[in-house]
Design a protein around this motif. Structure first.
Motif, mmCIF file in Angstrom:
data_model
loop_
_atom_site.group_PDB
_atom_site.id
_atom_site.type_symbol
_atom_site.label_atom_id
_atom_site.label_comp_id
_atom_site.label_asym_id
_atom_site.label_seq_id
_atom_site.Cartn_x
_atom_site.Cartn_y
_atom_site.Cartn_z
ATOM 1 N N VAL A 52 9.100 -4.325 4.389
ATOM 2 C CA VAL A 52 9.709 -3.004 4.520
ATOM 3 C C VAL A 52 9.348 -2.204 3.288
ATOM 4 O O VAL A 52 9.565 -2.658 2.161
ATOM 5 N N TYR A 53 8.733 -1.043 3.485
ATOM 6 C CA TYR A 53 8.443 -0.119 2.387
ATOM 7 C C TYR A 53 9.571 0.895 2.309
ATOM 8 O O TYR A 53 10.002 1.424 3.338
ATOM 9 N N GLY A 54 10.037 1.207 1.113
ATOM 10 C CA GLY A 54 11.079 2.212 0.932
ATOM 11 C C GLY A 54 12.423 1.688 1.406
ATOM 12 O O GLY A 54 12.584 0.491 1.665
ATOM 13 N N LYS A 96 -2.082 -3.977 9.553
ATOM 14 C CA LYS A 96 -3.182 -4.909 9.260
ATOM 15 C C LYS A 96 -3.367 -5.114 7.757
ATOM 16 O O LYS A 96 -3.435 -6.241 7.285
ATOM 17 N N SER A 97 -3.469 -4.005 7.014
ATOM 18 C CA SER A 97 -3.673 -4.131 5.558
ATOM 19 C C SER A 97 -2.467 -4.791 4.902
ATOM 20 O O SER A 97 -2.622 -5.605 3.987
ATOM 21 N N THR A 98 -1.277 -4.431 5.372
ATOM 22 C CA THR A 98 -0.068 -5.031 4.806
ATOM 23 C C THR A 98 -0.067 -6.538 5.025
ATOM 24 O O THR A 98 0.249 -7.306 4.106
ATOM 25 N N LEU A 134 -2.659 -8.483 5.386
ATOM 26 C CA LEU A 134 -3.674 -9.072 4.518
ATOM 27 C C LEU A 134 -3.191 -9.136 3.069
ATOM 28 O O LEU A 134 -3.347 -10.150 2.394
ATOM 29 N N HIS A 135 -2.600 -8.010 2.602
ATOM 30 C CA HIS A 135 -2.148 -7.965 1.209
ATOM 31 C C HIS A 135 -1.020 -8.969 0.964
ATOM 32 O O HIS A 135 -0.976 -9.605 -0.097
ATOM 33 N N CYS A 136 -0.114 -9.127 1.930
ATOM 34 C CA CYS A 136 0.976 -10.102 1.758
ATOM 35 C C CYS A 136 0.443 -11.532 1.795
ATOM 36 O O CYS A 136 0.864 -12.375 0.994
ATOM 37 N N ALA A 191 -10.718 -10.297 3.909
ATOM 38 C CA ALA A 191 -11.636 -9.157 3.817
ATOM 39 C C ALA A 191 -11.021 -7.987 4.577
ATOM 40 O O ALA A 191 -10.725 -8.098 5.769
ATOM 41 N N ASP A 192 -10.824 -6.871 3.865
ATOM 42 C CA ASP A 192 -10.161 -5.702 4.461
ATOM 43 C C ASP A 192 -11.222 -4.672 4.837
ATOM 44 O O ASP A 192 -11.707 -3.946 3.983
ATOM 45 N N GLU A 193 -11.600 -4.640 6.093
ATOM 46 C CA GLU A 193 -12.653 -3.742 6.591
ATOM 47 C C GLU A 193 -13.906 -3.801 5.726
ATOM 48 O O GLU A 193 -14.379 -2.771 5.227
HETATM 49 P P1 ADP Z 1 -6.265 1.011 5.394
HETATM 50 O O1 ADP Z 1 -7.291 2.064 5.707
HETATM 51 O O2 ADP Z 1 -6.823 -0.248 4.807
HETATM 52 O O3 ADP Z 1 -5.288 0.778 6.502
HETATM 53 P P2 ADP Z 1 -4.509 2.850 4.181
HETATM 54 O O4 ADP Z 1 -5.386 4.060 4.089
HETATM 55 O O5 ADP Z 1 -3.510 2.714 5.268
HETATM 56 O O6 ADP Z 1 -5.448 1.579 4.167
HETATM 57 O O7 ADP Z 1 -3.774 2.627 2.809
HETATM 58 C C1 ADP Z 1 -4.471 2.658 1.588
HETATM 59 C C2 ADP Z 1 -3.457 2.391 0.472
HETATM 60 O O8 ADP Z 1 -2.387 3.338 0.557
HETATM 61 C C3 ADP Z 1 -2.819 1.017 0.589
HETATM 62 O O9 ADP Z 1 -2.675 0.493 -0.721
HETATM 63 C C4 ADP Z 1 -1.473 1.250 1.216
HETATM 64 O O10 ADP Z 1 -0.507 0.309 0.755
HETATM 65 C C5 ADP Z 1 -1.146 2.653 0.733
HETATM 66 N N1 ADP Z 1 -0.388 3.386 1.764
HETATM 67 C C6 ADP Z 1 -0.649 3.426 3.087
HETATM 68 N N2 ADP Z 1 0.260 4.185 3.732
HETATM 69 C C7 ADP Z 1 1.114 4.650 2.770
HETATM 70 C C8 ADP Z 1 2.258 5.466 2.780
HETATM 71 N N3 ADP Z 1 2.752 5.972 3.921
HETATM 72 N N4 ADP Z 1 2.863 5.737 1.628
HETATM 73 C C9 ADP Z 1 2.405 5.219 0.481
HETATM 74 N N5 ADP Z 1 1.314 4.428 0.396
HETATM 75 C C10 ADP Z 1 0.690 4.144 1.519
#
Ligand code: ADP
Ligand code: ADP
Length: 232
Positions: free
Chosen positions: A12-14, A46-48, A50-52, A165-167
């Motif tokens: 959960v962010y925020g 997806k990125s979350t 991978l990062h976790c 690997a992230d994209e």
């Molecule tokens: P990807 O293209 O790999 O999905 P994003 O462009 O979604 O990556 O995110 C790039 C970076 O910005 C990541 O570090 C991510 O945690 C951060 N990020 C993504 N969405 C938000 C958001 N709504 N608020 C703050 N940071 C974000």
């Protein structure tokens, strides 16, 4: 045998009204020596994930296992050590150090860890990626495809338990992408490397043994032996 596993992980962010549940009780295993693609729409988590999994970000709840180690039980220092020794990470934007040569970039994680690369293994990885003639060049003197090959070689050099690997092909043209994906596939087939790759590209997912599909922070579908026409 599994190289890594998520057990009911949420992120959960925020907080309060603006909280975003990027992952919602995801459980998934990553079998050793296999290549998994993670797909899904933008914002699906997806990125979350991978990062976790890679210990670059902490989960809000649940467990992340790398081999027999659970990450939430580690303090930041131990987590950093585990990442160095057992996890490789490849970013979309190559993330090479501009002032270092290709050889120095490849060896950087080991240099930071204070260990020397195993010569035979380094030469094999460098040879496999066709980088032998590029070792003295700095990133600005390399093509995008060569830079990403350096980044993947760097991720493999410590013989990590798992590479995330992230994209990795997000900034590459289709021919260079195919070449890089071929190298990644061979590192699975010939070195037994475990790889988890986030991609938007069905063709890229076709190089994997398995594809997971995320939507709204959950795994909604899994496909064995993905091929581009079935993923589309
Ligand atoms: P990807 O293209 O790999 O999905 P994003 O462009 O979604 O990556 O995110 C790039 C970076 O910005 C990541 O570090 C991510 O945690 C951060 N990020 C993504 N969405 C938000 C958001 N709504 N608020 C703050 N940071 C974000
Ligand atoms: P994907 O990689 O599938 O595009 P992300 O994992 O980047 O998805 O993002 C999943 C959700 O979490 C999105 O709603 C995104 O805006 C949000 N998010 C990602 N990183 C952050 C962050 N650092 N702060 C706030 N929200 C974020």
């Amino acid at each position: 045998e599994e190289a890594a596993r998520a057990v009911g992980i949420s992120k959960v962010y925020g907080s309060g009204d603006t909280a975003v549940r990027a992952l919602d009780e995801v459980s998934v295993g990553f079998p050793s020596g296999r290549f998994t693609a993670v797909m899904g729409p933008s914002g699906s988590g997806k990125s979350t994930l991978l990062h976790c999994m890679a210990g670059l970000d902490r989960v809000t709840s649940g467990e992340v296992w790398i081999g027999d180690t659970e990450l939430s039980g580690l303090n930041d220092r131990r987590l950093t050590l585990l990442r160095r020794e057992r996890i490789g990470f490849v970013f979309q934007a190559f993330n090479l150090v501009p002032t270092l040569t290709a050889a120095e970039n490849v060896e950087l994680p080991l240099a930071i860890a204070g260990t020397r690369p195993e010569r035979g293994w380094r030469d094999r990885v460098v040879g496999e990626f066709g980088l032998a003639k590029r070792l003295g060049h700095r990133p600005t003197e390399l093509s995008g495809g060569e830079q990403q090959r350096v980044a993947v070689a760097r991720a493999l050099l410590s013989r990590p338990t798992i590479v995330f690997a992230d994209e990795p092909t997000g900034n590459l043209d289709s021919r260079t992408s195919a070449e890089l994906l071929g190298f990644m596939r061979r590192s699975v087939d010939e070195f037994g490397q475990t790889i988890v790759m986030v991609t938007h590209d069905p063709t890229a997912a076709g190089y994997a043994d398995r594809a997971l599909f995320l939507a709204d922070g959950r795994i909604v579908h899994e496909m064995a032996d993905p091929t581009a026409d079935r993923v589309l």
